[in-house]
Design an enzyme around this catalytic site. Sequence first.
Site, PDB file in Angstrom:
ATOM      1  N   HIS A 169      -5.703  31.141   1.919  1.00 34.53           N
ATOM      2  CA  HIS A 169      -4.982  31.471   3.135  1.00 34.53           C
ATOM      3  C   HIS A 169      -4.210  32.763   2.939  1.00 34.53           C
ATOM      4  O   HIS A 169      -3.481  32.896   1.966  1.00 34.53           O
ATOM      5  CB  HIS A 169      -4.010  30.333   3.455  1.00 34.53           C
ATOM      6  N   TYR A 177       4.703  31.753  13.162  1.00 32.47           N
ATOM      7  CA  TYR A 177       6.169  31.765  13.204  1.00 32.47           C
ATOM      8  C   TYR A 177       6.572  32.255  14.588  1.00 32.47           C
ATOM      9  O   TYR A 177       6.327  33.425  14.923  1.00 32.47           O
ATOM     10  CB  TYR A 177       6.735  32.733  12.165  1.00 32.47           C
ATOM     11  N   PRO A 193      12.869  25.185   3.069  1.00 31.48           N
ATOM     12  CA  PRO A 193      11.409  25.341   3.040  1.00 31.48           C
ATOM     13  C   PRO A 193      10.875  26.528   3.842  1.00 31.48           C
ATOM     14  O   PRO A 193       9.660  26.687   3.955  1.00 31.48           O
ATOM     15  CB  PRO A 193      10.897  24.008   3.606  1.00 31.48           C
ATOM     16  N   LYS A 217       8.720  27.912  -1.275  1.00 29.49           N
ATOM     17  CA  LYS A 217       8.846  28.283  -2.689  1.00 29.49           C
ATOM     18  C   LYS A 217       9.086  27.094  -3.627  1.00 29.49           C
ATOM     19  O   LYS A 217       8.846  27.204  -4.833  1.00 29.49           O
ATOM     20  CB  LYS A 217      10.043  29.249  -2.874  1.00 29.49           C
ATOM     21  N   TYR A 257       6.266  37.002  -0.399  1.00 36.79           N
ATOM     22  CA  TYR A 257       5.794  35.786   0.273  1.00 36.79           C
ATOM     23  C   TYR A 257       4.892  34.972  -0.646  1.00 36.79           C
ATOM     24  O   TYR A 257       4.948  33.749  -0.645  1.00 36.79           O
ATOM     25  CB  TYR A 257       5.051  36.206   1.548  1.00 36.79           C
TER      26      TYR A 257
HETATM   27  P1  RFL Z   1      10.314  15.992  -6.201  1.00 35.94           P
HETATM   28  O1  RFL Z   1       8.968  16.278  -5.662  1.00 35.94           O
HETATM   29  O2  RFL Z   1      11.401  15.631  -5.248  1.00 35.94           O
HETATM   30  O3  RFL Z   1      10.149  14.810  -7.244  1.00 35.94           O
HETATM   31  C1  RFL Z   1      11.270  14.198  -7.834  1.00 35.94           C
HETATM   32  C2  RFL Z   1      10.854  12.806  -8.274  1.00 35.94           C
HETATM   33  O4  RFL Z   1      11.969  12.179  -8.925  1.00 35.94           O
HETATM   34  C3  RFL Z   1      12.067  10.833  -8.495  1.00 35.94           C
HETATM   35  N1  RFL Z   1      13.458  10.394  -8.700  1.00 35.94           N
HETATM   36  C4  RFL Z   1      13.840   9.578  -9.694  1.00 35.94           C
HETATM   37  N2  RFL Z   1      13.127   8.958 -10.661  1.00 35.94           N
HETATM   38  C5  RFL Z   1      13.819   8.191 -11.536  1.00 35.94           C
HETATM   39  N3  RFL Z   1      15.173   7.983 -11.460  1.00 35.94           N
HETATM   40  C6  RFL Z   1      15.912   8.587 -10.490  1.00 35.94           C
HETATM   41  N4  RFL Z   1      17.233   8.389 -10.431  1.00 35.94           N
HETATM   42  C7  RFL Z   1      15.244   9.434  -9.555  1.00 35.94           C
HETATM   43  N5  RFL Z   1      15.654  10.171  -8.506  1.00 35.94           N
HETATM   44  C8  RFL Z   1      14.551  10.750  -8.000  1.00 35.94           C
HETATM   45  C9  RFL Z   1      11.632  10.882  -7.038  1.00 35.94           C
HETATM   46  O5  RFL Z   1      11.193   9.607  -6.583  1.00 35.94           O
HETATM   47  C10 RFL Z   1      10.497  11.909  -7.094  1.00 35.94           C
HETATM   48  O6  RFL Z   1       9.256  11.297  -7.339  1.00 35.94           O
HETATM   49  O7  RFL Z   1      10.881  17.176  -7.079  1.00 35.94           O
HETATM   50  P2  RFL Z   1      10.125  18.341  -7.941  1.00 35.94           P
HETATM   51  O8  RFL Z   1       9.116  17.743  -8.875  1.00 35.94           O
HETATM   52  O9  RFL Z   1      11.212  19.163  -8.470  1.00 35.94           O
HETATM   53  O10 RFL Z   1       9.267  19.168  -6.849  1.00 35.94           O
HETATM   54  C11 RFL Z   1       9.925  19.917  -5.861  1.00 35.94           C
HETATM   55  C12 RFL Z   1       9.071  19.946  -4.595  1.00 35.94           C
HETATM   56  O11 RFL Z   1       8.735  18.609  -4.215  1.00 35.94           O
HETATM   57  C13 RFL Z   1       9.811  20.647  -3.436  1.00 35.94           C
HETATM   58  O12 RFL Z   1      10.482  21.790  -3.911  1.00 35.94           O
HETATM   59  C14 RFL Z   1       8.834  21.095  -2.328  1.00 35.94           C
HETATM   60  O13 RFL Z   1       8.284  19.983  -1.674  1.00 35.94           O
HETATM   61  C15 RFL Z   1       9.550  22.024  -1.325  1.00 35.94           C
HETATM   62  N6  RFL Z   1       8.672  22.357  -0.182  1.00 35.94           N
HETATM   63  C16 RFL Z   1       7.689  23.312  -0.307  1.00 35.94           C
HETATM   64  N7  RFL Z   1       7.517  23.966  -1.488  1.00 35.94           N
HETATM   65  C17 RFL Z   1       6.497  24.856  -1.639  1.00 35.94           C
HETATM   66  O14 RFL Z   1       6.375  25.437  -2.731  1.00 35.94           O
HETATM   67  N8  RFL Z   1       5.600  25.125  -0.621  1.00 35.94           N
HETATM   68  C18 RFL Z   1       5.693  24.504   0.599  1.00 35.94           C
HETATM   69  O15 RFL Z   1       4.865  24.714   1.475  1.00 35.94           O
HETATM   70  C19 RFL Z   1       6.800  23.572   0.800  1.00 35.94           C
HETATM   71  N9  RFL Z   1       6.939  22.908   1.970  1.00 35.94           N
HETATM   72  C20 RFL Z   1       8.812  21.655   1.022  1.00 35.94           C
HETATM   73  C21 RFL Z   1       7.922  21.953   2.091  1.00 35.94           C
HETATM   74  C22 RFL Z   1       9.806  20.669   1.180  1.00 35.94           C
HETATM   75  C23 RFL Z   1       9.922  19.993   2.383  1.00 35.94           C
HETATM   76  N10 RFL Z   1      10.959  19.041   2.526  1.00 35.94           N
HETATM   77  C24 RFL Z   1      11.230  18.117   1.432  1.00 35.94           C
HETATM   78  C25 RFL Z   1      12.042  19.319   3.353  1.00 35.94           C
HETATM   79  C26 RFL Z   1       8.033  21.267   3.294  1.00 35.94           C
HETATM   80  C27 RFL Z   1       9.035  20.284   3.440  1.00 35.94           C
HETATM   81  C28 RFL Z   1       9.116  19.546   4.757  1.00 35.94           C
END
Ligand code: RFL
Length: 407
Positions: free
Chosen positions: A83, A213, A305, A309, A404
């Site tokens: 993309h 956007y 988001p 990133k 980006y």
């Molecule tokens: P995660 O994915 O939140 O995973 C953390 C894990 O820890 C567990 N956990 C625990 N386990 C044991 N004991 C505890 N006390 C615990 N507390 C929590 C949770 O159950 C979970 O499984 O964190 P990680 O690995 O740091 O990854 C980060 C990403 O998930 C996050 O930054 C992205 O999703 C952000 N984001 C996007 N990032 C991109 O790079 N590209 C995107 O297109 C993008 N789109 C987005 C997004 C985030 C969004 N949200 C959450 C608002 C779109 C959305 C809607």
Amino acid sequence: MTERNDPHTSCRSADVVVLGAGPAGLVLGVLLHAAGIDCLILERASRARVQTRARAGFLAPNTVRILDRYGLAGGLHRDGRRHGACEFRTQDGRFRLDYGTLGQGGRHHVYPQQNLVTDLLTHYLDIGGRIRFHTDALAVHDADSARPSVTTREPDGRSIRWNARYVAGCDGRHGAARRSLRPGTARYHHHDHGVTWLGLLAETPPSLDAVGYAVHGRGFAGHMARTADVTRYYLQWQRGAPADAWPEQRLWDELDLRMRAADHGPLQRGRLLERGVFDLTCDVVEPLRHGSLLLAGDAASLLAPAAAKGANLAVLEAEILAEALADALLRGDTAGLDAYSDRCLAHIWRAQEFTGWMTRLLHAPPEGSPGAGAGPHFQAGLQRSRLNSLRTSRIHQDWFAENYVGV
Ligand code: RFL
């Protein structure tokens, strides 16, 4: 889907205990295990929950390079899509940026985060990695010693202590790792962009071949492909209003209005699979290393988001941390761990800066919000000027493209 906690965990120790099985924890787990390091992942949620949590979708070239390097990108090459274009819709018309041909020519892979997490988890289990689901980490202890430990609440209510040489906090913003930092040892930088989004996941093919956007007097609207049949939409939302405040029909009408469907073509409507409200806030924890406890992913820094990133930074930090831990545990060389925090923070601040810029590009902050400053008309003027610069300046477009797709 089978789910089984590892019977070997009765040994209750590992060289590295990883909290959280998101992108950060799983990439770290795979890389450590592949390097021959004894590692255990503790995850609060069920396996089914971890594999179905829909979030990110846009993976940067550097993320794909890292996943390729360790044989983790099979699924995204098979089912993901390249993309490289954004379309901005504004009061001055629409313009398209083929960012894949600008800057250094990088493109995203669109591949849902839950698919990536499923691939990583499957690989980790296939190579014999240890993980416990339904295991809530309560606290990290003795992080300033060489013998840290983690206490957990088990599914049956018992509390268990896990001994480690290092603990990796990959458990997100509200996890146990952040909670366990000794008061006075970390600086928390928190910023509220003053904007709220309603995120929608719709069972419908993408309506554009670009990220859409829309900047509109009624607020921002966004369109992002996820798969051939699923599209993510965003609507700037009134802070504090619940996700179900509007019926489905009204949401689609509002998306059509803000995306200027009357001028540029209708959006394909479909069943809404999910809706969620979130405030665009961000934070950074400094430093990321606290003795034997190291933070990565959202536990280290949360990004709004707007610029996609977060997951990309999580994968990058996991790779840097895995190399540093391997050096320390296999070769007794702790230089990588000493440099870990500064190295990652440089990437984090750059991503925060660009995310803040994107947020200001896409929204005039609502009146009365912390970002509104000199007033809504002044802010709207700045926003229009930013968009015009991006529309007309090749240098600005190259800068945009590089940031980006970069982490
Ligand atoms: P995660 O994915 O939140 O995973 C953390 C894990 O820890 C567990 N956990 C625990 N386990 C044991 N004991 C505890 N006390 C615990 N507390 C929590 C949770 O159950 C979970 O499984 O964190 P990680 O690995 O740091 O990854 C980060 C990403 O998930 C996050 O930054 C992205 O999703 C952000 N984001 C996007 N990032 C991109 O790079 N590209 C995107 O297109 C993008 N789109 C987005 C997004 C985030 C969004 N949200 C959450 C608002 C779109 C959305 C809607």
